[in-house]
Design an enzyme around this catalytic site. Sequence first.
Site, mmCIF file in Angstrom:
data_model
loop_
_atom_site.group_PDB
_atom_site.id
_atom_site.type_symbol
_atom_site.label_atom_id
_atom_site.label_comp_id
_atom_site.label_asym_id
_atom_site.label_seq_id
_atom_site.Cartn_x
_atom_site.Cartn_y
_atom_site.Cartn_z
ATOM 1 N N TYR A 1 -17.496 -37.443 -15.301
ATOM 2 C CA TYR A 1 -18.140 -36.127 -15.388
ATOM 3 C C TYR A 1 -17.625 -35.391 -16.607
ATOM 4 O O TYR A 1 -16.424 -35.361 -16.847
ATOM 5 C CB TYR A 1 -17.861 -35.296 -14.133
ATOM 6 C CG TYR A 1 -19.137 -35.058 -13.356
ATOM 7 C CD1 TYR A 1 -20.157 -34.292 -13.920
ATOM 8 C CD2 TYR A 1 -19.340 -35.618 -12.100
ATOM 9 C CE1 TYR A 1 -21.347 -34.105 -13.241
ATOM 10 C CE2 TYR A 1 -20.529 -35.431 -11.422
ATOM 11 C CZ TYR A 1 -21.533 -34.670 -11.993
ATOM 12 O OH TYR A 1 -22.709 -34.486 -11.333
ATOM 13 N N GLU B 1 -19.213 -32.092 -17.919
ATOM 14 C CA GLU B 1 -20.048 -30.906 -18.181
ATOM 15 C C GLU B 1 -19.434 -30.074 -19.297
ATOM 16 O O GLU B 1 -18.218 -29.889 -19.343
ATOM 17 C CB GLU B 1 -20.179 -30.066 -16.910
ATOM 18 C CG GLU B 1 -21.196 -30.635 -15.946
ATOM 19 C CD GLU B 1 -21.333 -29.801 -14.671
ATOM 20 O OE1 GLU B 1 -20.709 -28.739 -14.566
ATOM 21 O OE2 GLU B 1 -22.083 -30.242 -13.785
ATOM 22 N N THR C 1 -36.596 -38.817 -29.080
ATOM 23 C CA THR C 1 -35.993 -39.776 -28.161
ATOM 24 C C THR C 1 -35.047 -40.621 -29.008
ATOM 25 O O THR C 1 -35.115 -40.617 -30.238
ATOM 26 C CB THR C 1 -37.021 -40.727 -27.528
ATOM 27 O OG1 THR C 1 -37.615 -41.505 -28.571
ATOM 28 C CG2 THR C 1 -38.101 -39.980 -26.766
ATOM 29 N N ASP D 1 -41.530 -32.852 -32.971
ATOM 30 C CA ASP D 1 -41.136 -33.856 -31.987
ATOM 31 C C ASP D 1 -41.319 -35.224 -32.648
ATOM 32 O O ASP D 1 -42.438 -35.722 -32.759
ATOM 33 C CB ASP D 1 -42.015 -33.713 -30.734
ATOM 34 C CG ASP D 1 -41.674 -34.738 -29.663
ATOM 35 O OD1 ASP D 1 -40.878 -35.666 -29.938
ATOM 36 O OD2 ASP D 1 -42.215 -34.619 -28.540
ATOM 37 N N ARG E 1 -32.069 -45.418 -23.882
ATOM 38 C CA ARG E 1 -33.081 -44.471 -23.423
ATOM 39 C C ARG E 1 -32.468 -43.078 -23.315
ATOM 40 O O ARG E 1 -31.489 -42.869 -22.591
ATOM 41 C CB ARG E 1 -33.540 -44.954 -22.039
ATOM 42 C CG ARG E 1 -34.757 -44.330 -21.457
ATOM 43 C CD ARG E 1 -35.355 -45.256 -20.410
ATOM 44 N NE ARG E 1 -35.902 -46.426 -21.076
ATOM 45 C CZ ARG E 1 -37.058 -46.436 -21.740
ATOM 46 N NH1 ARG E 1 -37.830 -45.377 -21.756
ATOM 47 N NH2 ARG E 1 -37.464 -47.520 -22.351
HETATM 48 C C1 LIG Z 1 -41.952 -40.669 -25.816
HETATM 49 C C2 LIG Z 1 -42.198 -39.248 -26.185
HETATM 50 C C3 LIG Z 1 -41.569 -38.193 -25.505
HETATM 51 C C4 LIG Z 1 -40.866 -38.358 -24.191
HETATM 52 O O1 LIG Z 1 -39.798 -39.163 -24.111
HETATM 53 P P1 LIG Z 1 -39.257 -39.620 -22.669
HETATM 54 O O2 LIG Z 1 -37.896 -40.113 -23.012
HETATM 55 O O3 LIG Z 1 -40.199 -40.628 -22.154
HETATM 56 O O4 LIG Z 1 -39.200 -38.397 -21.814
HETATM 57 C C5 LIG Z 1 -41.742 -36.905 -25.976
HETATM 58 N N1 LIG Z 1 -42.520 -36.660 -27.038
HETATM 59 C C6 LIG Z 1 -43.168 -37.647 -27.691
HETATM 60 C C7 LIG Z 1 -44.018 -37.307 -28.863
HETATM 61 C C8 LIG Z 1 -43.043 -38.971 -27.276
HETATM 62 O O5 LIG Z 1 -43.719 -39.925 -27.907
#
Ligand SMILES: *Cc1c(COP(=O)(O)O)cnc(C)c1O
Length: 419
Positions: free
Chosen positions: A55, A57, A227, A201, A236
């Site tokens: 843990y 946090e 990610t 993103d 992941r």
């Molecule tokens: C894959 C993806 C996510 C989400 O990722 P997870 O780890 O599956 O939650 C968010 N935004 C975009 C553009 C993605 O391609």
Amino acid sequence: MVVAHQTLASVDPAIAAILEREAQRQRLGIELIASENFVSQAVLEAVGSVLTNKYAEGLPGKRYYGGCEFVDEAENLARDRAKELFGVEHVNVQPHSGASANLEAYLALIEPGDKILGLSLSEGGHLTHGLKVNFSGRLFDAHFFGVNLETGFIEYDEVLAKAKEVRPRAIIAGASAYSRAFDYKRFREIADEVGAYLFADIAHPAGLIATGQIPTSIGHAHVTTTTTHKTLRGPRGGMIMTSEEFGKAIDKSVFPGFQGGPLMHVIAGKAVAFGEALTPEFTDYSKAVIANAKRMAEVFAEEGLPAISGGTDTHLMLIDVGAIGLSGKQAETALDAVGITVNKNTIPGDQRPPTQASGIRVGSPAITTRGFGLADCEQVARLVSAVLRQPDDPAVATTVRGQVEELASRFPLPGVTPV
Ligand SMILES: *Cc1c(COP(=O)(O)O)cnc(C)c1O
């Protein structure tokens, strides 16, 4: 107690057998899902380590638990390497996933009820960019821009017009099924013009951006989320990057805003992956990912299976299988049967519902990690085309299945002992 030192195979043969069957599926198949990759043995070891017991946090040096001296070092390495990799001032490596990273990033800077503007899901966007049934569509007043239905490209003048009409609090530049590089500089100009924050993103192209193969969002977006498991080839998970200015707000939003204890074993795996991504070999890998994707797009075009927007700048493409009378679902199922894994995907202006779709999304990151070169990728695209032209012919399926296994067997799977 008795099980503490026993192997998985002896304690839980059911799960052990499932892991073995999944390893075999990965070994003998051709993985074209654009969001998947194969991590190294080193990343697998870190993720399967004793750090899962801890843990922690809080942040390094500021934890709510004792005994954090070693995990602190791991998280500091992950943060420092990520900063170097992306040339960014502040990172938070704790988000459990890309979706968590987006939730945490949005609520660091904007409020529930605010307007957001993103690429529509049916034209390449992600569910966390405002889909009604997702937290993003429930918490925010979500509006969308699309791509030009003729060209398949984002039209920045239309994004600007939409932004002026909507006056969003935040614009989200990112996609899951868009094969072209984003012009983040232009997105920032649009955001500035309407007084919005710009969230980039880069979940999909992060590895290509880190190695300088396509333009970066860093320095343009207020906040960049990603990610770590797609083209970045780590475990992941998620990550948030920003400038000093918003660093504290982001950190507070991650914890205690949304998460409890960070996954320290995954953070160690992220550190390993970022270390790998800083090597010249990873830059070569990223170049090969794009070259392989471009080659596949060319072959598909020759085979009468056009890529939306006419090709790709990145690791993925969206193939219009409606052009030969198939739905994406039919294509996905036919390819699954021969050991080639893709996902059905709507294409811009799709007339079929998302459960059927008219496209498939095809990506090169996973096969490139295994060592597939241009000629192998050409063969893959020919095999895909052969199946899609005769999806109901069992003889074609049998022949292709054999060729898929033969091809896949030539390339080892990282971190998995060969058969
Ligand atoms: C894959 C993806 C996510 C989400 O990722 P997870 O780890 O599956 O939650 C968010 N935004 C975009 C553009 C993605 O391609």
